[in-house]
Scaffold this active site. Structure first.
Site, mmCIF file in Angstrom:
data_model
loop_
_atom_site.group_PDB
_atom_site.id
_atom_site.type_symbol
_atom_site.label_atom_id
_atom_site.label_comp_id
_atom_site.label_asym_id
_atom_site.label_seq_id
_atom_site.Cartn_x
_atom_site.Cartn_y
_atom_site.Cartn_z
ATOM 1 N N ARG A 144 10.729 -7.410 4.738
ATOM 2 C CA ARG A 144 10.719 -5.943 4.710
ATOM 3 C C ARG A 144 11.676 -5.372 5.748
ATOM 4 O O ARG A 144 11.759 -5.852 6.872
ATOM 5 C CB ARG A 144 9.296 -5.459 4.984
ATOM 6 N N ARG A 177 -1.762 -10.216 12.226
ATOM 7 C CA ARG A 177 -2.208 -9.026 11.481
ATOM 8 C C ARG A 177 -3.084 -9.431 10.306
ATOM 9 O O ARG A 177 -4.079 -8.759 10.004
ATOM 10 C CB ARG A 177 -0.998 -8.213 11.018
ATOM 11 N N ARG A 224 -10.156 0.745 9.225
ATOM 12 C CA ARG A 224 -9.758 -0.653 9.305
ATOM 13 C C ARG A 224 -10.846 -1.546 9.883
ATOM 14 O O ARG A 224 -10.657 -2.743 10.003
ATOM 15 C CB ARG A 224 -8.519 -0.778 10.181
ATOM 16 N N ARG A 235 10.617 -3.855 11.458
ATOM 17 C CA ARG A 235 9.581 -3.394 12.380
ATOM 18 C C ARG A 235 9.219 -4.542 13.312
ATOM 19 O O ARG A 235 9.129 -5.683 12.877
ATOM 20 C CB ARG A 235 8.327 -2.980 11.595
ATOM 21 N N LYS A 260 0.835 -1.206 0.000
ATOM 22 C CA LYS A 260 0.000 0.000 0.000
ATOM 23 C C LYS A 260 0.872 1.259 0.000
ATOM 24 O O LYS A 260 0.523 2.239 -0.640
ATOM 25 C CB LYS A 260 -0.909 0.042 1.241
HETATM 26 P P1 AMP Z 1 0.267 -0.046 9.027
HETATM 27 O O1 AMP Z 1 1.514 0.766 8.915
HETATM 28 O O2 AMP Z 1 -0.900 0.550 8.289
HETATM 29 O O3 AMP Z 1 0.481 -1.494 8.699
HETATM 30 O O4 AMP Z 1 -0.164 -0.001 10.564
HETATM 31 C C1 AMP Z 1 0.675 -0.543 11.556
HETATM 32 C C2 AMP Z 1 -0.104 -0.787 12.823
HETATM 33 O O5 AMP Z 1 -0.650 0.444 13.317
HETATM 34 C C3 AMP Z 1 -1.297 -1.715 12.676
HETATM 35 O O6 AMP Z 1 -0.937 -3.090 12.729
HETATM 36 C C4 AMP Z 1 -2.138 -1.285 13.891
HETATM 37 O O7 AMP Z 1 -1.599 -1.800 15.084
HETATM 38 C C5 AMP Z 1 -1.931 0.229 13.906
HETATM 39 N N1 AMP Z 1 -2.937 0.914 13.075
HETATM 40 C C6 AMP Z 1 -2.734 1.570 11.903
HETATM 41 N N2 AMP Z 1 -3.877 2.067 11.418
HETATM 42 C C7 AMP Z 1 -4.851 1.706 12.298
HETATM 43 C C8 AMP Z 1 -6.254 1.889 12.352
HETATM 44 N N3 AMP Z 1 -6.910 2.538 11.378
HETATM 45 N N4 AMP Z 1 -6.925 1.379 13.413
HETATM 46 C C9 AMP Z 1 -6.285 0.727 14.409
HETATM 47 N N5 AMP Z 1 -4.967 0.487 14.408
HETATM 48 C C10 AMP Z 1 -4.241 0.976 13.363
#
Ligand code: AMP
Ligand code: ZN
Length: 216
Positions: A127, A171, A88, A160, A13
């Site tokens: 990654r 996830r 989400r 990460r 993404k």
């Molecule tokens: P991402 O970088 O989008 O993969 O987000 C990394 C982590 O941030 C996710 O696994 C969640 O723990 C948290 N996170 C990101 N966006 C959201 C969201 N919209 N709602 C809840 N947790 C989020």
């Protein structure tokens, strides 16, 4: 343009977002990035968020929605934006809908990037991100010039915490259970655009550009 990009963890993404924000000159709103930025300061909310992010769980909706609500009041997003990683779950989608109503705005399109689970695990576990600037690499598909070092600023490349193999499946499960219903929700509103994320980035970019030509 007010856009959303959705897709399972590891589908790329971030890379696809870059294309969209460049094309439309709109700011990128990644809730994941916002949370990671909060970790580095001495914020109570950052500590709370970290306890969820590190184990691959969703940060509670009241925190996430409030962060988004405040972000939408900032000057740079008044003409358009791209949400990446938000909403989400259905509760967040409903909160966003209310924010849009309050502002008199509407979402123009929701990109749904798809790929098979086996590709996702490979992509995420390989990654690496730059500790300094956040640039993203992959140990096989997108290697830095020097192993472990960022091409852009010489920063150290790290994994990460939530990209570790034991967290990835969690996830993906959360994505299947909570985020997938949001896709149908937007499909019912005729906003959904499907993008094949298993092909290489050039192919995906072509698909995105074609669709954008049709929306415009
Ligand atoms: P991402 O970088 O989008 O993969 O987000 C990394 C982590 O941030 C996710 O696994 C969640 O723990 C948290 N996170 C990101 N966006 C959201 C969201 N919209 N709602 C809840 N947790 C989020
Ligand atoms: Zn860097």
């Amino acid at each position: 343009m007010r856009l959303i990009i959705m897709g399972p963890p590891g589908v790329g993404k971030g890379a696809k977002s870059k294309l969209l924000i460049k094309q439309y000159q709109i700011p990128h709103i990644s809730t994941g990035d916002i949370f990671r930025e909060l970790f580095s300061g001495d914020y109570e909310i950052g500590k709370i968020a970290k306890s969820y992010v590190d184990r691959g769980a969703l940060v509670p909706d009241d925190i996430t929605n409030e962060i988004v609500r405040q972000r939408l009041n900032q000057a740079d997003v008044q003409k358009g934006f791209l949400f990446d990683g938000y909403p989400r779950n259905i509760e967040q989608a409903e909160a966003l809908e209310q924010f849009m109503k309050d502002k008199g705005w509407k979402i123009d399109a929701v990109f749904n990037v798809q790929a098979d689970d086996n590709i996702l695990v490979k992509r995420i576990s390989g990654r690496r991100v730059c500790k300094t600037c956040g640039a993203v690499y992959h140990i096989e598909n997108n290697k830095p010039k020097v192993e472990g070092i960022c091409d852009l600023d010489g920063g150290k490349l790290i994994q990460r915490v939530d990209d570790r193999e034991e967290t990835i499946s969690h996830r993906i499960k959360i994505y299947q259970q909570q985020t997938k219903p949001v896709i149908s929700w937007y499909e019912d509103k005729n906003l959904l655009v499907h993008i094949d994320g298993s092909k290489d980035i050039n192919h995906t970019n072509e698909q995105i550009m074609k669709v954008l030509g049709e929306i415009n």
